[in-house]
Design an enzyme around this catalytic site. Structure first.
Site, mmCIF file in Angstrom:
data_model
loop_
_atom_site.group_PDB
_atom_site.id
_atom_site.type_symbol
_atom_site.label_atom_id
_atom_site.label_comp_id
_atom_site.label_asym_id
_atom_site.label_seq_id
_atom_site.Cartn_x
_atom_site.Cartn_y
_atom_site.Cartn_z
ATOM 1 N N ASP A 12 0.842 -1.210 0.000
ATOM 2 C CA ASP A 12 0.000 0.000 0.000
ATOM 3 C C ASP A 12 0.870 1.251 0.000
ATOM 4 O O ASP A 12 0.794 2.087 0.914
ATOM 5 C CB ASP A 12 -0.914 -0.001 1.230
ATOM 6 C CG ASP A 12 -1.905 -1.137 1.209
ATOM 7 O OD1 ASP A 12 -2.359 -1.506 0.112
ATOM 8 O OD2 ASP A 12 -2.217 -1.670 2.283
ATOM 9 N N LYS A 34 0.101 -8.244 -2.203
ATOM 10 C CA LYS A 34 -1.273 -7.758 -2.351
ATOM 11 C C LYS A 34 -1.191 -6.288 -2.744
ATOM 12 O O LYS A 34 -0.519 -5.487 -2.084
ATOM 13 C CB LYS A 34 -2.009 -7.913 -1.011
ATOM 14 C CG LYS A 34 -3.475 -7.533 -1.065
ATOM 15 C CD LYS A 34 -4.150 -7.789 0.274
ATOM 16 C CE LYS A 34 -3.976 -6.672 1.265
ATOM 17 N NZ LYS A 34 -4.630 -5.407 0.941
ATOM 18 N N ASP A 62 -6.394 -6.297 -4.295
ATOM 19 C CA ASP A 62 -7.371 -6.078 -3.223
ATOM 20 C C ASP A 62 -8.253 -4.891 -3.600
ATOM 21 O O ASP A 62 -8.029 -3.773 -3.155
ATOM 22 C CB ASP A 62 -6.616 -5.809 -1.914
ATOM 23 C CG ASP A 62 -7.558 -5.684 -0.735
ATOM 24 O OD1 ASP A 62 -8.785 -5.808 -0.932
ATOM 25 O OD2 ASP A 62 -7.062 -5.466 0.383
ATOM 26 N N LYS A 64 -11.584 -5.163 -3.232
ATOM 27 C CA LYS A 64 -12.811 -5.318 -2.430
ATOM 28 C C LYS A 64 -14.041 -5.029 -3.298
ATOM 29 O O LYS A 64 -14.862 -4.162 -2.996
ATOM 30 C CB LYS A 64 -12.778 -4.401 -1.210
ATOM 31 C CG LYS A 64 -11.650 -4.752 -0.244
ATOM 32 C CD LYS A 64 -11.714 -3.972 1.042
ATOM 33 C CE LYS A 64 -10.632 -4.397 2.004
ATOM 34 N NZ LYS A 64 -9.257 -4.071 1.558
ATOM 35 N N ASP A 67 -19.864 -4.411 -6.447
ATOM 36 C CA ASP A 67 -20.822 -3.723 -7.324
ATOM 37 C C ASP A 67 -21.838 -4.719 -7.882
ATOM 38 O O ASP A 67 -21.856 -5.891 -7.471
ATOM 39 C CB ASP A 67 -20.044 -3.007 -8.448
ATOM 40 C CG ASP A 67 -20.684 -1.679 -8.826
ATOM 41 O OD1 ASP A 67 -21.906 -1.662 -9.069
ATOM 42 O OD2 ASP A 67 -19.958 -0.669 -8.885
ATOM 43 N N ILE A 68 -22.657 -4.258 -8.810
ATOM 44 C CA ILE A 68 -23.621 -5.165 -9.439
ATOM 45 C C ILE A 68 -22.848 -6.141 -10.333
ATOM 46 O O ILE A 68 -21.710 -5.849 -10.733
ATOM 47 C CB ILE A 68 -24.682 -4.384 -10.258
ATOM 48 C CG1 ILE A 68 -24.009 -3.571 -11.383
ATOM 49 C CG2 ILE A 68 -25.509 -3.476 -9.350
ATOM 50 C CD1 ILE A 68 -24.992 -3.010 -12.408
ATOM 51 N N ALA A 70 -22.816 -6.962 -13.483
ATOM 52 C CA ALA A 70 -22.294 -6.493 -14.779
ATOM 53 C C ALA A 70 -21.051 -5.624 -14.592
ATOM 54 O O ALA A 70 -20.100 -5.701 -15.374
ATOM 55 C CB ALA A 70 -23.381 -5.716 -15.519
ATOM 56 N N THR A 71 -21.059 -4.802 -13.565
ATOM 57 C CA THR A 71 -19.895 -3.937 -13.305
ATOM 58 C C THR A 71 -18.749 -4.756 -12.711
ATOM 59 O O THR A 71 -17.579 -4.548 -13.057
ATOM 60 C CB THR A 71 -20.306 -2.778 -12.378
ATOM 61 O OG1 THR A 71 -21.430 -2.122 -12.952
ATOM 62 C CG2 THR A 71 -19.176 -1.775 -12.215
ATOM 63 N N VAL A 174 -2.355 -8.089 10.966
ATOM 64 C CA VAL A 174 -1.175 -8.425 11.772
ATOM 65 C C VAL A 174 -0.289 -7.189 11.924
ATOM 66 O O VAL A 174 -0.101 -6.438 10.977
ATOM 67 C CB VAL A 174 -0.384 -9.568 11.087
ATOM 68 C CG1 VAL A 174 0.987 -9.738 11.717
ATOM 69 C CG2 VAL A 174 -1.180 -10.867 11.153
ATOM 70 N N GLY A 178 -2.754 -4.869 15.325
ATOM 71 C CA GLY A 178 -2.750 -5.607 16.598
ATOM 72 C C GLY A 178 -2.695 -7.119 16.511
ATOM 73 O O GLY A 178 -2.494 -7.793 17.524
HETATM 74 O O1 C5P Z 1 -0.752 -2.092 7.013
HETATM 75 P P1 C5P Z 1 -1.524 -3.289 7.428
HETATM 76 O O2 C5P Z 1 -0.648 -4.489 7.744
HETATM 77 O O3 C5P Z 1 -2.544 -3.031 8.507
HETATM 78 O O4 C5P Z 1 -2.306 -3.686 6.090
HETATM 79 C C1 C5P Z 1 -3.374 -4.592 6.042
HETATM 80 C C2 C5P Z 1 -3.844 -4.672 4.626
HETATM 81 O O5 C5P Z 1 -4.923 -5.584 4.539
HETATM 82 C C3 C5P Z 1 -4.361 -3.381 4.046
HETATM 83 O O6 C5P Z 1 -4.056 -3.408 2.658
HETATM 84 C C4 C5P Z 1 -5.857 -3.444 4.234
HETATM 85 O O7 C5P Z 1 -6.535 -2.729 3.239
HETATM 86 C C5 C5P Z 1 -6.093 -4.924 4.046
HETATM 87 N N1 C5P Z 1 -7.276 -5.532 4.633
HETATM 88 C C6 C5P Z 1 -7.589 -5.455 5.977
HETATM 89 N N2 C5P Z 1 -8.709 -6.100 6.445
HETATM 90 C C7 C5P Z 1 -9.457 -6.831 5.613
HETATM 91 C C8 C5P Z 1 -9.139 -6.936 4.257
HETATM 92 C C9 C5P Z 1 -8.023 -6.272 3.799
HETATM 93 O O8 C5P Z 1 -6.852 -4.840 6.753
HETATM 94 N N3 C5P Z 1 -10.461 -7.547 6.069
#
Ligand code: C5P
Length: 216
Positions: A12, A34, A62, A64, A67-68, A70-71, A174, A178
């Site tokens: 990210d 990811k 990722d 997430k 949407d509908i 078709a999209t 993780v 936490g």
């Molecule tokens: O920086 P960190 O280790 O917290 O990153 C966790 C990653 O996992 C981020 O990309 C976040 O968008 C993603 N994520 C999440 N919880 C979910 C699904 C994805 O934290 N249930």
């Protein structure tokens, strides 16, 4: 799916350049990353193509997707065309929407991960009451891969019980959020780690410390 060292790096970061800098240092110990909106909205889907080509690693996008049908199909199509190996898809939008992603992934020889419950505190507000139903829906649909939270191990355990031992479960949350690596791996096949690695002054050491703390 074999995830090297059971760690998926969440890339990210804001630029492809930064992602490459990180991967140059870490790619020996990783085979799965990811990539989500932070990088793709800044740099386009070319960032996915580039990371895939440069490191030959497995790329889970990722997005997430929620949407509908078709999209969703268009989103999934563009993602797999860019070189993604897998796509994370929300389950709360319903079976037809998830099925659209699954069918498109299969057409491209790719996979989807069904997102059951997120890892942040706000997930308790709306998502938690339906997350086990989402997992059950995935099983009914024949989905193999799932995402569940490392920040609530009691719930991760329940998700594992629903999807069964043969399904593949990956778990974010993780480190900064936490979750504990080894405790999470009691239920998950692999952990997703982002900030605890890429924000560390020494990402190589941060990754190695996590690897040392888990039983492989
Ligand atoms: O920086 P960190 O280790 O917290 O990153 C966790 C990653 O996992 C981020 O990309 C976040 O968008 C993603 N994520 C999440 N919880 C979910 C699904 C994805 O934290 N249930």
């Amino acid at each position: 799916m074999e995830v090297k060292n059971k760690i998926i790096l969440a890339l990210d970061v804001p630029t492809t350049r930064k992602a490459i800098e990180i991967m140059d240092n870490l790619s020996d110990n990783l085979n799965t990353v990811k990539i989500g909106y932070p990088l793709v909205l800044a740099e386009g889907l070319e960032s996915v193509t580039r990371i895939k080509e440069e490191y030959g690693c497995r790329v889970i996008c990722d997005f997430k997707v929620a949407d509908i049908p078709a999209t969703n199909e268009k989103i999934a199509d563009a993602t797999f065309k860019a070189g993604a190996d897998a796509l994370i898809v929300h389950g709360f939008v319903g079976e037809d929407s998830a099925a659209s992603c699954l069918e498109t992934a299969t057409k491209h020889g790719g996979e989807i991960f069904l997102l059951t419950e997120m890892s942040h505190p706000g997930a308790a507000q709306f998502l938690q009451p339906v997350s086990m139903d989402i997992a059950r829906m995935g099983v009914k649909m024949g989905i193999h891969n799932y995402v569940g939270p490392s920040t609530r191990l009691d719930r991760l355990k329940k998700i594992r019980n629903i999807i069964g031992e043969d399904s593949f479960l990956i778990s974010p949350g993780v480190g900064v959020q936490g979750g504990d690596p080894q405790d999470t791996l009691e239920f998950a096949n692999a952990i997703i780690v982002g900030r605890s690695i890429y924000l560390d002054n020494d990402p190589v050491n941060a990754l190695n410390s996590i690897i040392d703390s888990i039983e492989l």
